[in-house]
Design a protein around this motif. Structure first.
Motif, mmCIF file in Angstrom:
data_model
loop_
_atom_site.group_PDB
_atom_site.id
_atom_site.type_symbol
_atom_site.label_atom_id
_atom_site.label_comp_id
_atom_site.label_asym_id
_atom_site.label_seq_id
_atom_site.Cartn_x
_atom_site.Cartn_y
_atom_site.Cartn_z
ATOM 1 N N PHE A 135 0.915 -1.139 0.104
ATOM 2 C CA PHE A 135 -0.095 0.107 -0.054
ATOM 3 C C PHE A 135 0.808 1.257 -0.191
ATOM 4 O O PHE A 135 1.845 1.392 0.544
ATOM 5 N N PRO A 136 0.388 2.456 -0.559
ATOM 6 C CA PRO A 136 1.359 3.602 -0.617
ATOM 7 C C PRO A 136 1.300 4.470 0.589
ATOM 8 O O PRO A 136 0.543 5.144 0.604
ATOM 9 N N LEU A 137 1.884 3.906 1.501
ATOM 10 C CA LEU A 137 1.981 4.346 2.759
ATOM 11 C C LEU A 137 2.544 5.850 2.858
ATOM 12 O O LEU A 137 2.012 6.799 3.728
ATOM 13 N N ASP A 138 3.058 6.356 1.759
ATOM 14 C CA ASP A 138 3.609 7.816 1.601
ATOM 15 C C ASP A 138 2.335 8.766 1.199
ATOM 16 O O ASP A 138 2.478 9.982 1.422
ATOM 17 N N LYS A 139 1.166 8.269 0.817
ATOM 18 C CA LYS A 139 0.119 8.786 0.508
ATOM 19 C C LYS A 139 -1.093 8.782 1.476
ATOM 20 O O LYS A 139 -2.209 9.439 1.304
ATOM 21 N N GLY A 140 -1.168 7.698 2.243
ATOM 22 C CA GLY A 140 -2.249 7.444 3.148
ATOM 23 C C GLY A 140 -2.028 6.297 4.128
ATOM 24 O O GLY A 140 -1.234 5.702 4.034
ATOM 25 N N ARG A 141 -3.304 5.906 4.876
ATOM 26 C CA ARG A 141 -3.106 4.919 5.936
ATOM 27 C C ARG A 141 -3.702 3.857 5.588
ATOM 28 O O ARG A 141 -4.740 3.869 4.887
ATOM 29 N N LYS B 152 3.375 -2.970 12.032
ATOM 30 C CA LYS B 152 3.552 -1.774 12.874
ATOM 31 C C LYS B 152 4.747 -1.143 12.762
ATOM 32 O O LYS B 152 4.926 0.104 12.687
ATOM 33 N N LEU B 153 5.756 -1.848 12.478
ATOM 34 C CA LEU B 153 7.217 -1.369 12.536
ATOM 35 C C LEU B 153 7.264 -0.538 11.165
ATOM 36 O O LEU B 153 8.168 0.501 10.843
ATOM 37 N N PHE B 154 6.475 -0.962 10.142
ATOM 38 C CA PHE B 154 6.441 -0.322 8.924
ATOM 39 C C PHE B 154 5.509 0.981 8.791
ATOM 40 O O PHE B 154 5.336 1.764 7.668
ATOM 41 N N GLY B 155 4.565 1.523 9.875
ATOM 42 C CA GLY B 155 3.857 2.221 10.067
ATOM 43 C C GLY B 155 2.289 2.034 9.673
ATOM 44 O O GLY B 155 1.502 2.848 9.522
ATOM 45 N N MET B 156 2.014 0.594 9.760
ATOM 46 C CA MET B 156 0.770 0.257 9.367
ATOM 47 C C MET B 156 -0.156 0.100 10.839
ATOM 48 O O MET B 156 0.539 -0.185 11.924
#
Length: 235
Positions: free
Chosen positions: A68-74, A93-97
């Motif tokens: 998923f484009p985590l730089d653009k959304g959650r 979670k370590l990747f920001g999810m």
């Protein structure tokens, strides 16, 4: 409680293991020449804050932090409350999810769905391995269809494949890519069927089979792109 179980349930040990797994995933990503195909619409929706439902196969979880484009959304990943599923959640979670654990003896499916719809209302997409957490392999559950019916959100199938890698001896035959000199592809494609608000059981089953076939089709396509033999239920 045995010493072995105390160690297995230790927060320090679990966090250490999660960091090691995350390190492997990052190394694979860094040392693989990736193609990213079909993401234009999803990228645009993520930038606009429009949540979607992302479906993947459990076999292709190993690179899921990059789906998923985590730089653009959650996005919030739905994981199992069992030990293996909990580890997946720790890694993601370590990747920001964000993560939500599926129903356990302490939490009902209704409670999980409330959390899911709460995330969607906040503009957070939802990701789920639709044949998890225990299979059968590549038999899609109706869960993403029920969430799409209730929320009205679009469903995107996402998968990946890598030229060099091995399948683990697990129920899902988890694909483990080689962490150096590899070639891979991330493939995203929307499932364009509509789930009616008052769909009958027969309609839901037809749609379930349609989404299951969609996921198998895009995964086979990704495999062929990198020269892998596509999955077969007889293999």
């Amino acid at each position: 409680m045995s010493i072995r179980k105390k160690i297995a349930d230790s927060e320090a040990v679990l966090n250490w293991a999660a960091r090691r797994i995350a390190s492997y995933i990052r190394i694979v990503n860094r040392n693989t020449k990736w193609q990213r195909i079909g993401y234009e619409e999803l990228d645009q929706l993520a930038e606009q804050g429009e949540p979607v439902i992302v479906v993947l196969w459990h076999q292709r979880l190993a690179q899921s932090p990059y789906f998923f484009p985590l730089d653009k959304g959650r996005i919030c990943s739905i994981t199992s409350s069992a030990r293996a599923g909990s580890m997946v959640g720790r890694v993601q979670k370590l990747f920001g999810m964000d993560t939500i654990a599926m129903a356990s003896k302490h939490k009902s499916n209704v409670a999980v769905s409330r959390e899911v719809f709460g995330k969607i209302k906040k503009g957070i997409s939802i990701g789920i391995a639709a044949d998890g957490p225990r299979g059968p392999e590549r038999v899609l559950s109706t869960v993403p269809l029920v969430w799409a019916r209730t929320s009205g959100k679009r469903i995107f199938g996402i998968t990946y494949s890598a030229q060099y890698g091995s399948e683990a001896g697990t129920w899902d035959r988890l694909l483990m890519p080689r962490p150096w000199r590899n070639k891979g592809v991330f493939l995203c494609r929307e499932w364009t069927e509509t789930v009616p608000r008052k769909a009958s059981e027969e309609q839901i089953e037809e749609l379930r089979q349609s989404l299951e076939q969609h996921m198998n089709d895009i995964t086979a396509e990704a495999d062929r792109m990198v020269g892998r033999e596509p999955w077969s239920p007889e293999a």
